[in-house]
Motif scaffolding. Sequence first.
Motif, short mmCIF file in Angstrom:
data_model
loop_
_atom_site.label_atom_id
_atom_site.label_comp_id
_atom_site.label_asym_id
_atom_site.label_seq_id
_atom_site.Cartn_x
_atom_site.Cartn_y
_atom_site.Cartn_z
N PHE A 111 0.53 8.83 5.11
CA PHE A 111 0.39 7.70 5.32
C PHE A 111 1.75 6.98 5.79
N THR A 112 2.68 7.30 5.15
CA THR A 112 4.01 6.79 5.58
C THR A 112 4.22 7.17 7.17
N LEU A 146 0.76 -1.16 0.02
CA LEU A 146 0.09 -0.05 0.03
C LEU A 146 0.89 1.25 0.16
N GLY A 147 1.97 1.21 0.72
CA GLY A 147 2.90 2.27 0.81
C GLY A 147 3.63 2.60 -0.51
N LEU A 163 1.51 6.34 -7.05
CA LEU A 163 0.21 7.03 -7.44
C LEU A 163 0.51 8.55 -7.27
N TYR A 164 0.68 8.98 -6.00
CA TYR A 164 0.99 10.20 -5.56
C TYR A 164 2.31 10.62 -5.24
N GLU A 165 3.15 10.67 -6.27
CA GLU A 165 4.54 10.99 -6.19
C GLU A 165 4.67 12.31 -5.28
N LEU A 167 0.95 3.92 -3.00
CA LEU A 167 0.61 5.37 -2.75
C LEU A 167 1.87 6.23 -3.23
N TYR A 168 3.12 5.60 -3.06
CA TYR A 168 4.24 6.35 -3.68
C TYR A 168 4.30 6.68 -4.90
N LEU A 219 -0.51 13.16 0.70
CA LEU A 219 -1.15 11.73 1.28
C LEU A 219 -0.06 10.70 1.43
N SER A 220 0.72 10.52 0.86
CA SER A 220 2.00 9.40 0.76
C SER A 220 2.72 9.87 1.97
#
Length: 177
Positions: free
Chosen positions: A45-46, A28-29, A35-37, A32-33, A41-42
Motif C-alpha cells: 500500500f505504501t 489509511l496508511g 493493523l498489519y505491522e 494499515l501500519y 499489505l502495508s
Amino acid sequence: MEERSYKYRFDRRTLYWTILCLLALALLGVALYLLYEGGYLSAWFTSFIVALIALMALSIPRRIVLSPDKVSIRCLLDITEIRTADIASVRRVEKSEMRGLLPLFGACGFFGYYGHFLDLRRFERIRIYASEWRNFVEIADVYEERYYVSCREADEFVEQLARYIPIRPESLEDKAE
C-alpha cells in the motif's frame, strides 16, 4: 508575435480536496501500519500510494503558453501541444456545461482536475487541464478531439487564440446560412 503565458492558480476548493485526499491516504496508511505491522499489505500500500502521488504530482498542469503556431499545456513532466493550424474552434464554457463528466484516468480535485474524462452527454472522451472548476475554455481540433483548460484570464485567452486560428471554408458556409 511573442508568446503569452497563462498560469494555473489553485482555488480554495482544489486546495481543500487536495488536503482531504492527503489526510485520508495518510490515515489509511497509519491504520494499515498499526493493523498489519510489518506485513506485505502495508508495504504494498505504501509503495503504491507513493508512486500514485508522485505520478499525479508530475502531471499537474502549471501553465498554458500561447504562441502563433501552437498552444502548449505544460505540466511538471509532460507537455501537450496543439498546433493552431489544427484548431477548429475555441470558446468559453460555463461551469454548468461541465456537468456529467466521469473521470477515466486522471485527477478530480487532487491538485486540480486533469486527465481523460468521459462526457456522458455526448459519450466522448475529452481531456481536461484545470486547476479550478471554473473559467473553462474548450479547444476543439480538426481531429474532433476536445481539450478543456482553465485560467483566470479565460476571456483574454479565447480572444488571443481566436486570432491565430485559420478561417476554414466550412466555417464560412455555416456563417452564410
